[in-house]
Design an enzyme around this catalytic site. Structure first.
Site, PDB file in Angstrom:
ATOM      1  N   ARG A   1       0.853  -1.203   0.000  1.00  0.00           N
ATOM      2  CA  ARG A   1       0.000   0.000   0.000  1.00  0.00           C
ATOM      3  C   ARG A   1       0.886   1.250   0.000  1.00  0.00           C
ATOM      4  O   ARG A   1       0.609   2.225  -0.688  1.00  0.00           O
ATOM      5  CB  ARG A   1      -0.943  -0.015   1.207  1.00  0.00           C
ATOM      6  CG  ARG A   1      -2.040  -1.064   1.079  1.00  0.00           C
ATOM      7  CD  ARG A   1      -3.130  -0.878   2.121  1.00  0.00           C
ATOM      8  NE  ARG A   1      -2.751  -1.350   3.440  1.00  0.00           N
ATOM      9  CZ  ARG A   1      -3.037  -2.558   3.923  1.00  0.00           C
ATOM     10  NH1 ARG A   1      -3.689  -3.432   3.186  1.00  0.00           N
ATOM     11  NH2 ARG A   1      -2.680  -2.888   5.148  1.00  0.00           N
TER      12      ARG A   1
ATOM     13  N   ASN B   1     -18.730  -9.395  -8.444  1.00  0.00           N
ATOM     14  CA  ASN B   1     -17.635 -10.291  -8.769  1.00  0.00           C
ATOM     15  C   ASN B   1     -16.645  -9.547  -9.677  1.00  0.00           C
ATOM     16  O   ASN B   1     -17.025  -9.068 -10.745  1.00  0.00           O
ATOM     17  CB  ASN B   1     -18.235 -11.506  -9.495  1.00  0.00           C
ATOM     18  CG  ASN B   1     -17.182 -12.521  -9.858  1.00  0.00           C
ATOM     19  OD1 ASN B   1     -16.000 -12.200 -10.045  1.00  0.00           O
ATOM     20  ND2 ASN B   1     -17.594 -13.767  -9.952  1.00  0.00           N
ATOM     21  N   ALA B   2     -15.405  -9.477  -9.243  1.00  0.00           N
ATOM     22  CA  ALA B   2     -14.423  -8.679  -9.980  1.00  0.00           C
ATOM     23  C   ALA B   2     -14.263  -9.173 -11.421  1.00  0.00           C
ATOM     24  O   ALA B   2     -14.036  -8.363 -12.328  1.00  0.00           O
ATOM     25  CB  ALA B   2     -13.088  -8.711  -9.254  1.00  0.00           C
TER      26      ALA B   2
ATOM     27  N   CYS C   1      -1.749 -14.229  -3.179  1.00  0.00           N
ATOM     28  CA  CYS C   1      -1.415 -14.682  -1.825  1.00  0.00           C
ATOM     29  C   CYS C   1      -1.514 -16.213  -1.733  1.00  0.00           C
ATOM     30  O   CYS C   1      -1.589 -16.768  -0.649  1.00  0.00           O
ATOM     31  CB  CYS C   1      -2.301 -14.006  -0.791  1.00  0.00           C
ATOM     32  SG  CYS C   1      -4.047 -14.312  -1.041  1.00  0.00           S
TER      33      CYS C   1
HETATM   34  N1  SAH Z   1      -6.879  -5.306  -0.832  1.00  0.00           N
HETATM   35  C1  SAH Z   1      -7.471  -5.591   0.458  1.00  0.00           C
HETATM   36  C2  SAH Z   1      -7.491  -7.063   0.771  1.00  0.00           C
HETATM   37  C3  SAH Z   1      -8.171  -7.921  -0.273  1.00  0.00           C
HETATM   38  S1  SAH Z   1      -8.493  -9.559   0.246  1.00  0.00           S
HETATM   39  C4  SAH Z   1      -6.748  -4.805   1.548  1.00  0.00           C
HETATM   40  O1  SAH Z   1      -5.636  -4.312   1.311  1.00  0.00           O
HETATM   41  O2  SAH Z   1      -7.298  -4.709   2.635  1.00  0.00           O
HETATM   42  C5  SAH Z   1      -9.447 -10.158  -1.078  1.00  0.00           C
HETATM   43  C6  SAH Z   1     -10.867  -9.576  -1.142  1.00  0.00           C
HETATM   44  O3  SAH Z   1     -11.472 -10.051  -2.322  1.00  0.00           O
HETATM   45  C7  SAH Z   1     -11.762  -9.992  -0.008  1.00  0.00           C
HETATM   46  O4  SAH Z   1     -12.288  -8.842   0.595  1.00  0.00           O
HETATM   47  C8  SAH Z   1     -12.899 -10.807  -0.659  1.00  0.00           C
HETATM   48  O5  SAH Z   1     -14.158 -10.549  -0.082  1.00  0.00           O
HETATM   49  C9  SAH Z   1     -12.859 -10.286  -2.055  1.00  0.00           C
HETATM   50  N2  SAH Z   1     -13.302 -11.206  -3.111  1.00  0.00           N
HETATM   51  C10 SAH Z   1     -13.203 -12.545  -3.169  1.00  0.00           C
HETATM   52  N3  SAH Z   1     -13.626 -13.018  -4.357  1.00  0.00           N
HETATM   53  C11 SAH Z   1     -14.009 -11.945  -5.069  1.00  0.00           C
HETATM   54  C12 SAH Z   1     -14.520 -11.763  -6.384  1.00  0.00           C
HETATM   55  N4  SAH Z   1     -14.705 -12.805  -7.189  1.00  0.00           N
HETATM   56  N5  SAH Z   1     -14.796 -10.517  -6.791  1.00  0.00           N
HETATM   57  C13 SAH Z   1     -14.607  -9.452  -5.992  1.00  0.00           C
HETATM   58  N6  SAH Z   1     -14.099  -9.554  -4.737  1.00  0.00           N
HETATM   59  C14 SAH Z   1     -13.804 -10.781  -4.291  1.00  0.00           C
END
Ligand code: SAH
Length: 398
Positions: A211, A277-278, A342
């Site tokens: 970050r 969903n991303a 991760c």
């Molecule tokens: N970038 C964040 C941490 C991300 S952890 C930080 O720095 O705090 C991964 C995240 O992706 C989680 O919050 C989870 O809810 C979300 N996630 C899981 N599958 C997903 C998908 N298909 N589309 C969007 N978000 C998703």
């Protein structure tokens, strides 16, 4: 003390201080030790190698704790190991001013199966192996003594505990219960953390360094924070001077907290929160790019762990490739991509190959400007490559 005798030629990892003995490496035990007992591990020829805790219910049959035959596994042992971990955090330049950080990171800190995260006066702990669970009371007493918390909360890691034959463990273990929102500080930004109910132990402390890395790339930028959780990257982007920030996150609860967190850090710009969903949302953005030429200057991809076991690696890589391909299509020429994984089972080389594959398919030139890893309070133990799980590439995309 009981002995665990290894099969012939299975001693090398133990001699190299890898902290796991798999059940398949064991020839026999003497004295019928019970799960949770401290055992001495011997080579096939009887040579003393190391001392650890036995759990025959797990594939990792012994978690090794010491390679010093004179070191006993007792309360003083856990007190010393925790003191060492806490002292190392005190002397970590990356943590100056941080109120939330990982105090102890399992095998990498010599405390197998124990994770301790600090959120101000609150500690969130995970006991994910019998080795640590067996010593839970001693560990809690040591934490009370050495870290002086107001309360200690167990955050369950049900899969890991089940693999060890342990029942779920959740809730307040000592002291007061933390409030629904615990405020933490990260480099002058404040975040509300749900220590009792959030993901993992509440906050992705392992991404702090990354970050920090992205913030200076954000002045004037249109930023896409995909897999945003509670908006920790998005808040950085704002402070870095972003012109507009879009978050995409599948958890509606996390997005509520993300909005709170952005408000709490006083951002005034244009924000769009997309609950979804991303994969499909980025695909929709790509269609919009083709229609309206709307692109991003900075894209952050921080997906959850796609590979939970070796059999999932191939599928995970397809997921990483898809999402990276979409991100590459969305970037303005000269834009910046921070792409992370991760999944411990997808190592840095493999991950880089996957991003390369996406770049080839996207027809973009991609320069790596930094290799990223987990923050310094999540150290990687050289003898235990499994402790290196988070990797990322900071890229300039033409
Ligand atoms: N970038 C964040 C941490 C991300 S952890 C930080 O720095 O705090 C991964 C995240 O992706 C989680 O919050 C989870 O809810 C979300 N996630 C899981 N599958 C997903 C998908 N298909 N589309 C969007 N978000 C998703």
């Amino acid at each position: 003390m009981s002995n665990v005798i290894l099969k012939r030629d299975r001693d090398k990892p133990v001699r190299q201080r890898h902290p796991w003995v798999f059940s398949g490496a064991i020839a026999r035990t003497n004295d019928e030790p019970q799960d949770g007992d401290t055992v001495d591990v011997l080579a096939h020829d009887g040579d003393w190698l190391a001392r650890g805790i036995l759990n025959r219910r797990s594939q990792i049959a012994v978690r090794l704790l010491t390679w010093d035959p004179a070191e006993a596994v007792d309360a003083a042992f856990w007190q010393r190991r925790l003191a060492r971990a806490i002292d190392a955090r005190r002397r970590l330049p990356a943590l100056v001013g941080a109120s939330a950080y990982r105090l102890a990171f399992s095998e990498a800190d010599g405390v197998p199966g124990l994770v301790v995260d600090r959120y101000g006066p609150w500690l969130a702990v995970q006991f994910s192996a019998l080795a640590a669970d067996r010593w839970r009371d001693v560990i809690l007493a040591a934490l009370v003594d050495q870290a002086q918390p107001r309360g200690i909360v167990a955050r369950d890691d049900p899969e890991a505990r089940a693999r060890e034959g342990l029942l779920p463990l959740d809730g307040v273990l000592w002291g007061e219960s933390p409030p629904a929102r615990v405020e933490i500080d990260e480099d002058g930004l404040t975040f509300a953390v749900d220590v009792l109910g959030g993901q993992k132990t509440g906050f992705y402390l392992d991404q702090r360094d990354n970050r920090r890395l992205i913030e200076p790339y954000c002045p004037g930028a249109r930023v896409l924070d995909a897999f945003a959780y509670t908006g920790a990257f998005a808040a950085r982007a704002w402070r870095g001077g972003a012109a507009a920030v879009t978050t995409v996150e599948s958890s509606a609860e996390a997005l509520v907290l993300a909005e709170e967190n952005l408000a709490r850090n006083g951002h005034g710009g244009q924000t769009e929160h997309v609950a979804g969903n991303a994969f499909s949302e980025l695909r929709a953005f790509r269609a919009a790019v083709q229609r309206a030429g709307r692109r991003f200057d900075v894209v952050i991809l921080d997906p959850p762990k796609f590979a939970r076991s070796a059999s999932h690696v191939e599928r995970a890589c397809r997921g990483y490739k898809d999402i990276n391909l979409l991100a590459l299509h969305l970037l303005e020429p000269g834009g910046v991509l921070l792409t992370c994984s991760c999944s411990g089972l997808v190592n840095a080389d493999l991950f880089q190959k996957v991003v390369f594959g996406a770049a080839v398919d996207a027809g973009r030139d991609v320069q790596i400007i930094a290799h990223c890893a987990q923050s310094a309070d999540h150290p990687e133990l050289l003898s235990f490559p499994e402790s290196a799980y988070l990797k990322g590439l900071l890229c300039r995309v033409w």
